[in-house]
Scaffold this active site. Structure first.
Site, PDB file in Angstrom:
ATOM      1  N   LYS A 138       0.720  -1.061  -0.106  1.00  0.00           N
ATOM      2  CA  LYS A 138      -0.034  -0.148   0.173  1.00  0.00           C
ATOM      3  C   LYS A 138       0.883   1.089  -0.080  1.00  0.00           C
ATOM      4  O   LYS A 138       0.751   2.225  -0.676  1.00  0.00           O
ATOM      5  CB  LYS A 138      -0.926  -0.179   1.219  1.00  0.00           C
ATOM      6  CG  LYS A 138      -2.007  -0.792   1.141  1.00  0.00           C
ATOM      7  CD  LYS A 138      -2.859  -1.183   2.188  1.00  0.00           C
ATOM      8  CE  LYS A 138      -4.043  -2.343   2.210  1.00  0.00           C
ATOM      9  NZ  LYS A 138      -4.967  -2.574   3.162  1.00  0.00           N
ATOM     10  N   GLN A 180      -4.820  -1.072   9.447  1.00  0.00           N
ATOM     11  CA  GLN A 180      -4.678  -2.259   8.881  1.00  0.00           C
ATOM     12  C   GLN A 180      -5.211  -3.261   9.737  1.00  0.00           C
ATOM     13  O   GLN A 180      -4.884  -3.545  10.981  1.00  0.00           O
ATOM     14  CB  GLN A 180      -3.148  -3.008   8.528  1.00  0.00           C
ATOM     15  CG  GLN A 180      -3.209  -4.188   7.803  1.00  0.00           C
ATOM     16  CD  GLN A 180      -3.695  -4.052   6.593  1.00  0.00           C
ATOM     17  OE1 GLN A 180      -3.406  -2.980   5.822  1.00  0.00           O
ATOM     18  NE2 GLN A 180      -4.367  -5.115   6.061  1.00  0.00           N
ATOM     19  N   ASP A 207     -10.520   3.791   3.794  1.00  0.00           N
ATOM     20  CA  ASP A 207     -11.110   2.194   3.738  1.00  0.00           C
ATOM     21  C   ASP A 207     -12.746   2.379   3.505  1.00  0.00           C
ATOM     22  O   ASP A 207     -13.398   1.274   3.393  1.00  0.00           O
ATOM     23  CB  ASP A 207     -10.693   1.391   5.108  1.00  0.00           C
ATOM     24  CG  ASP A 207      -9.778   0.704   4.855  1.00  0.00           C
ATOM     25  OD1 ASP A 207      -9.487   0.113   3.834  1.00  0.00           O
ATOM     26  OD2 ASP A 207      -9.062  -0.026   5.801  1.00  0.00           O
TER      27      ASP A 207
END
Ligand code: NAD
Length: 290
Positions: free
Chosen positions: A53, A97, A120
């Site tokens: 990422k 995460q 997200d």
């Protein structure tokens, strides 16, 4: 002719398009989109995801930092980091995460992220906007990737297609079902308590598997010519003792029956990160407007 939906290539093209937009934003508004990724603990798969990422964000011309926290980090300490990042106007996107260590409450952490920086798309505000069909643009990444890939085969108009989603998680199943509804599909959400799952799946023009069971979906479940999107990432040990990644769909069986299918790896996975970069750019653009 079966179409193999190439997520790697599609993600590469999307990143190239985003890189152009990032340059434009830097020139016109003098801001550089910035993503901060927080990793708590030492989960090997999460470490690889975070590394990818950060690297891909930087390759697209954006700034990306990783904050690495020890496994025993308290929830309070993590929330303090989030509070600081929420206040920092140079940060446009924040990603924690998942999964988090068991002593940390995931919902509390997601709720602590400023919804405008929630790249997200998991915050209840962004989930609620998606549910209401008035999205902020910060839509969960994997579901976005599924729709982009399905449209490569079916074209932009998915109206009237029967979409069956296997899985009802907040990060994949539910949001992808909402996106399909927005595309005017007739949507069925199947899950672990669904009765006659095979018959339900056989009705699908678009079948999305987000279950987490290796090679779960068999050829018999798939309608001739259907579009099959495989979200699953499962590590299996082969007869020779080597490890490999497979999806939730028995690819070798289903590939002979469907019209289009995503491979694993190289299908939905690469699209997830590309859509994260897209969300970071959206968040940065919003910060200029506000
Ligand atoms: P999850 O465990 O949160 O949800 C799994 C869902 O499958 C549940 O809703 C459950 O009801 C359903 N299910 C379980 N057993 C079933 C059964 N026997 N029959 C029908 N439904 C059943 O998982 P998730 O987070 O949604 O992830 C699903 C899969 O997708 C996993 O393999 C995960 O690794 C993968 N994933 C991939 C990406 C990507 O970028 N490609 C992103 C997120 C998740």
């Amino acid at each position: 002719m079966i179409m193999i939906l190439d997520g790697k290539l599609t993600a590469k093209n999307l990143r190239a398009q985003l890189a152009v937009e990032v340059t434009e934003l830097k020139t016109k508004a003098s801001i550089c989109p910035k993503l901060v990724v927080i990793l708590v603990g030492n989960d090997p798969a999460s470490q690889v995801y975070v590394k990818n990422k950060v690297r891909q964000t930087q390759e697209t011309g954006m700034v990306s930092n990783e904050i690495k926290l020890a496994e025993e980090t308290s929830q309070e300490e993590l929330l303090k980091h989030l509070h600081q990042l929420n206040q920092d106007s140079s940060v446009h996107g924040i990603l924690v995460q998942l999964p988090l260590p068991a002593h940390i409450n995931e919902s509390a952490v997601i709720a602590a992220i400023n919804p405008e920086k929630d790249v997200d798309g998991f915050h209840a505000i962004n989930a609620g906007l998606l549910f209401n069909g008035e999205s902020s643009g910060l839509v969960p990444c994997t579901p976005q990737g599924c729709i982009i890939l399905a449209k490569q085969y079916l074209g932009n108009d998915l109206s009237g297609k029967h979409a069956v989603v296997i899985g009802r998680s907040n990060i994949v199943g539910k949001p992808v079902a909402m996106l399909l509804l927005q595309e005017n599909c007739t949507v069925t959400i199947a899950h672990s308590k669904t009765i006659n799952l095979v018959e339900v799946c056989q009705q699908a023009d678009i079948l999305i598997a987000a279950v987490g069971i290796a090679k779960f979906v068999k050829a018999e479940w798939v309608k001739e010519g259907a579009t099959v999107i495989d979200v699953g990432i499962n590590r299996i040990i082969n007869h020779e003792g080597t490890a490999s990644l497979v999806g939730d769909v028995d690819y070798d069986e289903v590939v002979g029956k469907c019209g289009a299918i995503t491979p694993v790896p190289g299908g939905v996975g690469p699209m997830t990160i590309a859509c994260l970069l897209k969300n970071t750019l959206i968040a940065a653009k919003h910060s200029v407007e506000n």
